[in-house]
Design a protein around this motif. Structure first.
Motif, PDB file in Angstrom:
ATOM      1  N   LYS A  75     -14.552  11.231  -4.699  1.00  0.00           N
ATOM      2  CA  LYS A  75     -13.816  12.495  -4.800  1.00  0.00           C
ATOM      3  C   LYS A  75     -12.558  12.424  -3.949  1.00  0.00           C
ATOM      4  N   GLY A  76     -11.439  12.861  -4.508  1.00  0.00           N
ATOM      5  CA  GLY A  76     -10.181  12.908  -3.756  1.00  0.00           C
ATOM      6  C   GLY A  76      -9.350  11.647  -3.870  1.00  0.00           C
ATOM      7  N   ALA A  77      -9.886  10.629  -4.562  1.00  0.00           N
ATOM      8  CA  ALA A  77      -9.163   9.344  -4.605  1.00  0.00           C
ATOM      9  C   ALA A  77      -8.628   9.036  -6.000  1.00  0.00           C
ATOM     10  N   SER A  78      -8.359  10.082  -6.791  1.00  0.00           N
ATOM     11  CA  SER A  78      -8.029   9.819  -8.203  1.00  0.00           C
ATOM     12  C   SER A  78      -6.733   9.044  -8.394  1.00  0.00           C
ATOM     13  N   ARG A 134       0.856  -1.206   0.000  1.00  0.00           N
ATOM     14  CA  ARG A 134       0.000   0.000   0.000  1.00  0.00           C
ATOM     15  C   ARG A 134       0.879   1.240   0.000  1.00  0.00           C
ATOM     16  N   PRO A 135       0.695   2.103  -0.979  1.00  0.00           N
ATOM     17  CA  PRO A 135       1.507   3.324  -1.016  1.00  0.00           C
ATOM     18  C   PRO A 135       0.987   4.369  -0.038  1.00  0.00           C
ATOM     19  N   GLU A 136       1.885   5.247   0.385  1.00  0.00           N
ATOM     20  CA  GLU A 136       1.473   6.378   1.228  1.00  0.00           C
ATOM     21  C   GLU A 136       0.876   7.418   0.295  1.00  0.00           C
ATOM     22  N   ILE A 137      -0.403   7.670   0.404  1.00  0.00           N
ATOM     23  CA  ILE A 137      -0.997   8.728  -0.438  1.00  0.00           C
ATOM     24  C   ILE A 137      -2.215   9.283   0.278  1.00  0.00           C
ATOM     25  N   LYS A 138      -2.222  10.606   0.418  1.00  0.00           N
ATOM     26  CA  LYS A 138      -3.358  11.248   1.101  1.00  0.00           C
ATOM     27  C   LYS A 138      -4.418  11.592   0.085  1.00  0.00           C
ATOM     28  N   THR A 162      -5.388  19.869  -6.680  1.00  0.00           N
ATOM     29  CA  THR A 162      -4.298  20.184  -5.746  1.00  0.00           C
ATOM     30  C   THR A 162      -3.343  19.002  -5.518  1.00  0.00           C
ATOM     31  N   ILE A 163      -3.501  17.957  -6.306  1.00  0.00           N
ATOM     32  CA  ILE A 163      -2.639  16.783  -6.097  1.00  0.00           C
ATOM     33  C   ILE A 163      -1.177  17.140  -6.314  1.00  0.00           C
ATOM     34  N   ASP A 164      -0.331  16.661  -5.397  1.00  0.00           N
ATOM     35  CA  ASP A 164       1.114  16.791  -5.552  1.00  0.00           C
ATOM     36  C   ASP A 164       1.541  15.660  -6.494  1.00  0.00           C
ATOM     37  N   ILE A 165       1.838  16.030  -7.728  1.00  0.00           N
ATOM     38  CA  ILE A 165       2.075  15.007  -8.756  1.00  0.00           C
ATOM     39  C   ILE A 165       3.305  14.152  -8.444  1.00  0.00           C
ATOM     40  N   GLU A 166       4.288  14.736  -7.744  1.00  0.00           N
ATOM     41  CA  GLU A 166       5.467  13.933  -7.385  1.00  0.00           C
ATOM     42  C   GLU A 166       5.057  12.823  -6.411  1.00  0.00           C
ATOM     43  N   LYS A 167       4.149  13.149  -5.466  1.00  0.00           N
ATOM     44  CA  LYS A 167       3.685  12.118  -4.521  1.00  0.00           C
ATOM     45  C   LYS A 167       2.839  11.073  -5.243  1.00  0.00           C
TER      46      LYS A 167
END
Ligand code: NAP
Length: 232
Positions: free
Chosen positions: A144-147, A87-91, A97-102
């Motif tokens: 929403k928010g889980a893309s 499981r990756p760490e992803i908020k 507003t997604i941090d594309i590097e994360k």
């Protein structure tokens, strides 16, 4: 006891916690020999204390490291089944507003890590064996928010169908969980509104992996264990 798993050697990457750990316990209880690998899999977990010591080994592996993948297979040799539950760490975050590097790091962990691992593992898995990957409800139902997870999970399900054809007769499947531990309690409570009407246990999810590993006629499928979440 599922006789199909007796004495089978199963590598579980991500088996130190949550769903992967539950799969490890179930597999040992069905007579399998389990190899658990993850970044912190250096010592035996207390959760495994009531299982025979001779049926489990632990290895440190960061799935994003090709060198560590290669070293692992040198040490463990040939296996019957590969299960991946990392499981990756992803908020959760709105797309804007997604941090594309994360997001890319999450892809490295949950998509490209297994992708490369499978390329390496195909020569180390017995022909009658299988690979079981993990996606998740966000791959099918839009939250929403889980893309980022949605994209990773749906890519994983597509990869499964491709590999079921290209790696045949090796079988390749996916388990898609809904909401289960270690998700926060409020999410688990929300999940009681799904048709199954209860909070899923890790065992409910683990049994789907065991079924896929044991059944020699299932390949290219997604086993959805979401209590009916995708229907409402
Ligand atoms: N729980 C849910 O409700 C739910 C819902 C839908 C989908 N899923 C999916 O189900 C899978 C399992 O989730 P979970 O909730 O059981 O997660 P979890 O309890 O957090 O376990 C994740 C496992 O992944 C390992 N891991 C993380 N990064 C890694 C890396 N770079 N290399 C090797 N191992 C790594 C962790 O061990 P280390 O920290 O030791 O590396 C741990 O063993 C995930 O793919 C998740 O997206 C879960």
């Amino acid at each position: 006891m599922n006789e199909a798993l007796r004495d089978k050697k199963i590598l579980i990457v991500g088996g130190t916690s949550g769903i992967g750990l539950a799969v490890a316990k179930n597999a040992v209880q069905n007579g399998a020999y389990v190899i658990i690998a993850s970044r912190n899999a250096s010592k035996r977990l207390p959760a495994l204390n009531n299982l025979p010591e001779s049926s489990i080994e632990m290895h440190v592996l960061d799935i994003t490291s090709k060198e560590e993948q290669s070293r692992l297979f040198e040490v463990i040799g040939v296996i019957d089944h590969l299960v991946v539950t990392v499981r990756p760490e992803i908020k959760s975050a709105p797309f804007q507003t997604i941090d594309i590097e994360k997001a890319k790091i999450a892809f490295e962990t949950k998509f490209w890590g297994p992708y490369h691992l499978i390329q390496m593992a195909q020569h180390h898995i017995r022909e009658a064996g299988s690979i079981t990957l993990t996606s998740g409800i966000a791959g099918e139902k839009i939250y929403k928010g889980a893309s980022t997870m949605a994209l990773i999970n749906s890519a994983t399900e597509t990869l499964c169908r491709i590999l079921a054809v290209e790696l045949a007769p090796l079988r390749v499947n996916v388990v898609s969980p809904g909401f289960v531990e270690p998700k926060p309690q409020e999410i688990l409570e929300y999940a009681t509104r799904f048709p199954a009407g209860k909070i899923a246990s890790l065992d409910d999810v683990a049994k789907a992996y065991i079924g896929l590993l044991a059944n020699p006629y299932i390949t290219g499928t997604v086993s959805v264990v979401d209590g009916g979440a995708r229907l409402i």
